[in-house]
Design a protein around this motif. Structure first.
Motif, short mmCIF file in Angstrom:
data_model
loop_
_atom_site.label_atom_id
_atom_site.label_comp_id
_atom_site.label_asym_id
_atom_site.label_seq_id
_atom_site.Cartn_x
_atom_site.Cartn_y
_atom_site.Cartn_z
N PHE A 3 -85.67 4.09 33.92
CA PHE A 3 -87.05 4.54 33.40
C PHE A 3 -87.87 3.19 33.17
O PHE A 3 -87.93 2.65 32.12
CB PHE A 3 -86.99 5.43 31.90
N ARG A 23 -86.27 12.70 37.32
CA ARG A 23 -86.81 11.24 36.91
C ARG A 23 -87.12 10.76 38.10
O ARG A 23 -86.37 10.75 39.21
CB ARG A 23 -86.02 10.29 36.13
N SER A 26 -90.64 11.19 34.24
CA SER A 26 -89.40 12.00 34.00
C SER A 26 -90.06 13.50 33.92
O SER A 26 -91.24 13.62 33.07
CB SER A 26 -88.46 11.49 33.17
N TYR A 30 -80.01 10.74 38.45
CA TYR A 30 -80.47 10.98 36.98
C TYR A 30 -79.53 11.29 35.92
O TYR A 30 -79.30 10.63 34.91
CB TYR A 30 -81.94 11.38 36.89
#
Length: 455
Positions: free
Chosen positions: A371, A102, A377, A437
């Motif tokens: 996010f 990500r 991602s 992540y």
């Protein structure tokens, strides 16, 4: 001075429909009647055929357009390779790894135009074999020169605007692309990108193989998802600037940049590439407003696979399998009973690259290290993924009432049957990879096992 044939009000006019046959003329009488290539085309124009498929492709798949222009596209000196660029540098080598990845939002680049701001993030296949795809992020701070044009011989480019407005001039007309809109520029079509409201940023997928189409609706019936009538193609507009004094010191030069096998080449010519006075056919650029997508979902329990959110699909040779699907997750109602409503945990034979245009995604938390819009991602073939711990616990314990999710938000996914490699720039050079992540998302998942006893 160049002479243009349109007013501001006439600049953004569109024809509606997907995969339709269109015709457009900026000057009445420019389109020949009954002939595609008459001995003398009307108004002293040249006839030029632009082919997106083989001549012998089945009629329902055939993509060809006839352009009637002041000078043909072949009228230029030889192309010369450019020095190392973001697209053609050795860093384009792909690394194939199973890790979930990500990225934080990618930087704005104040001094770059659209072409120099394209960064290859991931991909698979080979454009020389017309197989596979490339996945890009882009950032632009300045408009392309009005005396320039760019085209790719490698594939069709699907552009997802995330921030800022793209005013795209193509050989066949203008497209104004805003956030929550997408456009597709077919292989070989020349264009330039202007920034009428300042810096812009977004994502792009280059399809080396075939073309995008609308997915079949099957049991859904005749309505739903993206409707063909909501896609828009430009009307013809042109500039009259065709100096034949190409060698003089003061002669105007138009720079044409070509992407060919992921390498950039360049030439100059003394006449504008935007001199198409009329055109007709089935091969053209187009745009689509994602807000017009008609979302389908479950009204009982569970929820359909994410393929139900497919806007455009590029099928492979295997029935039901796509080289690339473009999927969105727009605002929608969830009403399923006794249902875990966010996406479940899964491992997929398809690779999933996700980006966030705006708002918050319901299966991942935003904020620092999350996010967020402008980030991305990648979950590659068979790499496990799903909601982070906080999202899972919230959904597991929620009181299930009808609820609208994704208000003011839209995430999207480029999904592919191919194993996707990642560039060195994406892994190490861009400084945007979230190194924790996996641990941040799933390292704290709780054990709810009760030793065979019901809770």
């Amino acid at each position: 001075m160049p002479v243009t044939n349109f007013s501001f009000q006439e600049k953004y006019q569109y024809q509606n429909g997907f995969d339709s046959y269109f015709e457009s003329e900026a000057v009445p009488g420019a389109l020949p009647v009954g002939h595609n290539s008459p001995q003398k085309p009307p108004l002293g124009l040249y006839a030029e055929k632009l082919s997106g498929t083989a001549f012998t492709a089945p009629r329902h798949e055939n993509k060809q357009s006839w352009l009637y222009r002041i000078l043909p596209a072949c009228s230029h000196p030889p192309f010369m390779p450019l020095a190392s660029t973001n697209i053609s540098s050795p860093e384009k080598k792909l690394h194939y790894i199973p890790n979930q990845l990500r990225w934080d939002p990618f930087d704005h680049l104040p001094d770059t135009d659209f072409v120099s701001g394209l960064r290859l993030l991931a991909g698979a296949g080979d454009p020389t074999l017309k197989q596979g795809l490339g996945i890009y992020v882009f950032a632009a701070g300045v408009s392309m020169s009005p005396q320039s044009a760019f085209y790719s011989a490698d594939g069709d480019l699907l552009i997802v605007a995330q921030e800022g407005v793209l005013d795209i001039r193509t050989e066949l007309g203008w497209l104004l692309v805003r956030p929550m809109e997408i456009c597709v520029i077919p292989r070989g079509v020349r264009y330039q990108v202007h920034l009428p409201s300042g810096p812009a940023r977004g994502y792009a997928l280059e399809l080396y193989q075939g073309h995008f189409s609308l997915p079949e609706l099957g049991p859904i019936g005749s309505n739903g998802l993206a409707n063909a009538r909501d896609f828009q193609a430009p009307v013809a507009s042109f500039t009259e600037d065709h100096s034949e004094e190409g060698n003089g010191e003061n002669a105007k030069k138009y720079t044409i940049t070509a992407k060919f096998n992921n390498t950039l080449f360049q030439t100059t010519q003394p006449h504008t590439p935007f001199d198409v006075v009329a055109w007709h056919g089935t091969y053209y650029p187009y745009k689509y407003d994602l807000g017009r997508f008609n979302t389908i979902g479950s009204v009982s329990f569970d929820h359909p696979d994410p393929s139900i959110f497919t806007v455009l699909s590029a099928p492979s040779s295997v029935p039901g399998t796509a080289v690339a699907d473009f999927v969105i997750f727009p605002p929608r109602w969830l009403v399923g009973e006794d249902t875990f409503r966010p996406p479940w945990y899964h491992r997929n034979t398809m690779s999933e690259f996700m980006g966030l245009i705006c708002g918050a995604y319901d299966a991942k938390k935003g904020g620092s290290g999350g996010f967020v819009p402008g980030g991305a991602s990648l979950h590659n073939v068979m790499s496990g993924h799903g909601p982070d711990m906080e999202s899972y616990e919230g959904a597991r314990n929620a009181e299930l009432k009808p609820a609208k999710v994704g208000g003011g938000s839209c995430a999207f996914m480029f999904e592919s049957c191919l194993m996707v490699g990642v560039t060195e720039w994406a892994l190490d050079k861009c400084d945007k990879v979230q190194t924790e992540y996996s641990e941040h998302s799933w390292g704290g998942l709780k054990v709810h096992w009760k030793g065979g006893q019901e809770e």
